[in-house]
Design an enzyme around this catalytic site. Structure first.
Site, PDB file in Angstrom:
ATOM      1  N   ASP A 128       0.980  -1.233   0.150  1.00  0.00           N
ATOM      2  CA  ASP A 128       0.026   0.013  -0.023  1.00  0.00           C
ATOM      3  C   ASP A 128       0.990   1.201  -0.036  1.00  0.00           C
ATOM      4  OD1 ASP A 128       0.947  -0.784   2.588  1.00  0.00           O
ATOM      5  OD2 ASP A 128      -0.662   0.746   3.425  1.00  0.00           O
ATOM      6  N   GLU A 195       0.001  -1.302   5.598  1.00  0.00           N
ATOM      7  CA  GLU A 195       0.970  -0.893   6.786  1.00  0.00           C
ATOM      8  C   GLU A 195       0.888   0.745   7.140  1.00  0.00           C
ATOM      9  OE1 GLU A 195       4.844   1.029   8.197  1.00  0.00           O
ATOM     10  OE2 GLU A 195       3.588   1.539   6.228  1.00  0.00           O
TER      11      GLU A 195
HETATM   12 ZN   LIG Z   1       6.729   2.462   4.527  1.00  0.00          ZN
END
Ligand SMILES: [Zn+2]
Length: 495
Positions: A128, A195
């Site tokens: 991401d 994340e």
């Molecule tokens: Zn990162």
């Protein structure tokens, strides 16, 4: 005693003190001496064409795998499209490794090693990216999701954070498979899909491995880089490897008020009580611990200025001065203490109504060596007001990570590869201020390292999550080469 005797004694004491400082400094510098392991690769060099490598990165930059606090907002097709593209670009990897999905779109690949009795090693990154701020779009040289290859760079969101590392891992495995390489120990690749927001993907990976009873030998995830002119008192390139990261704690503070009409207020209102509590927290910062940055300066050795070397070798004498210097700037102050940052404040509905409740959120980043319990105790001690209650926000609390060793083979292999790619560069461990997915792995591994092999200047720091994120074509090749070499070294039996 005659005055001349006193002078002699004073001079002798000063000489003794200077000798003591000198010896401490020499011992300190000697400890920082090269921490490397020589290695015979026995596999072809990483030979991917830099232009092809750039195109592979560019192709995933074009896919907007943006993660959101509310997973419902994620465009699932984008993650699926990118994973399908990876399967096409890296056919050997997808043929020879088993792929599993957890928590939705988080990927786990397993490359079975020759010896099942050896603990696996883990290579990580995340799929991401953060969005590009709408208000800054006109400042980008090329649109953030163009993946444009121009001026010697690959441009776009994810080129530095951190699709570069994900692609480097895939390229390494694909090249090794093409060379008919089989690792001694199992290699696990994992790429989470959230994340930047919740980080539940990485938590799910660790749970998944725990259920299988897996213990991991070593982990490498995004983190420190090769910095150019960023660390105070240090000239030239310096590589830093994250060996720990600060803990995270967002606390919601609440004060219940009496409510009522503002024409007849009580002596103290909910807003007043809460404001005073927050002010006390700001005025009473957490104590400093300068020892936390000592390993970094120890690793830097002669790359640090002589003044810095003398100072860090003799913290008993210069600790106070160093603390003063480091606490001047927010960035360096955060390296030596748990930080306090009020980030949200809510109260009231109308100008003439006393609020029945006041709420604030304060974000703390916890220095290793302190626990969430220690932080809460300190807060109670500072606020000294039972009317102010606090509780952690949902999913917004985790302890600081334990320190991974800097004298073990896993660390030394990374340091050795850095020396091969960037000869003569000082390598030092440090504690990361931000968070990474890899903190979850501390539950199943003692050796968790955070390193992103690229050269980063002070100007580049603003590109991460900012405008004109980019990576040089040659720099990206060096990065993939570094990951390739670490993978070969870590996959062998002797680790
Ligand atoms: Zn990162």
């Amino acid at each position: 005693m005659t005055p001349s005797n006193i002078i002699v004694i004073i001079i002798a004491l000063i000489l003794f003190l200077l000798a003591f400082i000198l010896i401490k400094t020499l011992l300190f510098a000697r400890k920082s001496a090269s921490n490397t392991i020589s290695f015979k690769y026995g596999v072809p060099r990483f030979a991917q064409d830099p232009q092809v490598l750039a195109e592979h990165l560019s192709s995933v930059i074009k896919i907007q795998t943006i993660s959101h606090e509310d997973p419902q907002e994620d465009i699932k097709e984008n993650f699926e499209t990118m994973q399908a593209l990876l399967a096409k670009t890296y056919p050997l990897t997808h043929k020879n490794l088993t792929k599993e999905l957890v928590d939705g779109h988080t990927m786990i690949f397993t490359w079975e090693g020759k010896d099942a009795s050896l603990n696996p090693v883990v290579f990580m990154a995340h799929q991401d990216v953060v969005p590009a701020d709408e208000n800054t779009l006109d400042q980008w040289n090329y649109p953030p999701f163009s993946g444009k290859i121009a001026d010697g760079f690959i441009w776009g969101r994810g080129t530095m954070d951190i699709k570069c590392q994900m692609i480097s891992v895939f390229e390494s495995v694909e090249a090794l498979l093409a060379a008919k390489f089989t690792p001694d120990r199992t290699i696990i690749l994992t790429f989470s899909h959230n994340e930047e927001v919740l980080g539940t993907g990485a938590t799910a990976v660790v749970k998944h491995l725990q259920q299988k009873g897996v213990r991991v030998e070593a982990v490498i995830d995004e983190g420190g880089s090769v910095y150019d002119g960023i660390i105070p008192g240090v000239k030239g390139y310096v590589a830093t490897i994250g060996i720990s990261e600060k803990g995270y704690l967002s606390l919601k503070f609440t004060v219940q008020g009496t409510g009522g009409h503002s024409s007849t207020p009580p002596k103290e209102t909910a807003i007043g009580i809460l404001t005073r509590a927050i002010t006390r927290l700001e005025n009473n910062r957490f104590p400093t611990d300068v020892r936390m940055v000592k390993p970094m300066f120890q690793g830097l050795g002669s790359a640090a200025s002589p003044m810095m070397q003398v100072a860090f070798a003799n913290l008993w004498l210069f600790g106070g001065i160093i603390t003063k210097i480091l606490s001047r700037k927010g960035e360096t102050d955060a390296t030596i203490r748990t930080t306090t940052a009020p980030t949200l404040f809510h109260s009231g509905v109308k100008d003439n109504v006393l609020p029945s409740v006041a709420e604030a959120v304060v974000n703390f980043r916890i220095l290793p060596g302190q626990s969430i319990a220690d932080v809460c105790e300190f807060i109670r001690f500072v606020i000294k007001d039972k009317r102010v209650t606090f509780e952690p926000m949902d999913q917004k609390a985790w302890e600081a990570s334990p320190l991974s060793p800097v004298d073990g083979d896993a660390y030394r292999h990374i340091a050795s590869v850095i020396g091969e790619i960037w000869p003569g560069v000082a390598v030092a461990p440090y504690i990361m201020l931000g968070g990474t997915d890899s903190r979850n792995f501390c539950e199943i591994s003692d050796c968790v390292y955070r390193f992103t092999p690229m050269v980063v200047t002070e100007e580049d720091l603003n590109r991460v999550h900012g405008v004109n994120e980019r990576i040089g074509i040659d720099e990206f090749h060096q990065m993939a080469d570094t990951i390739y070499r670490v993978m070969v070294r870590w996959s062998q039996k002797d680790l």
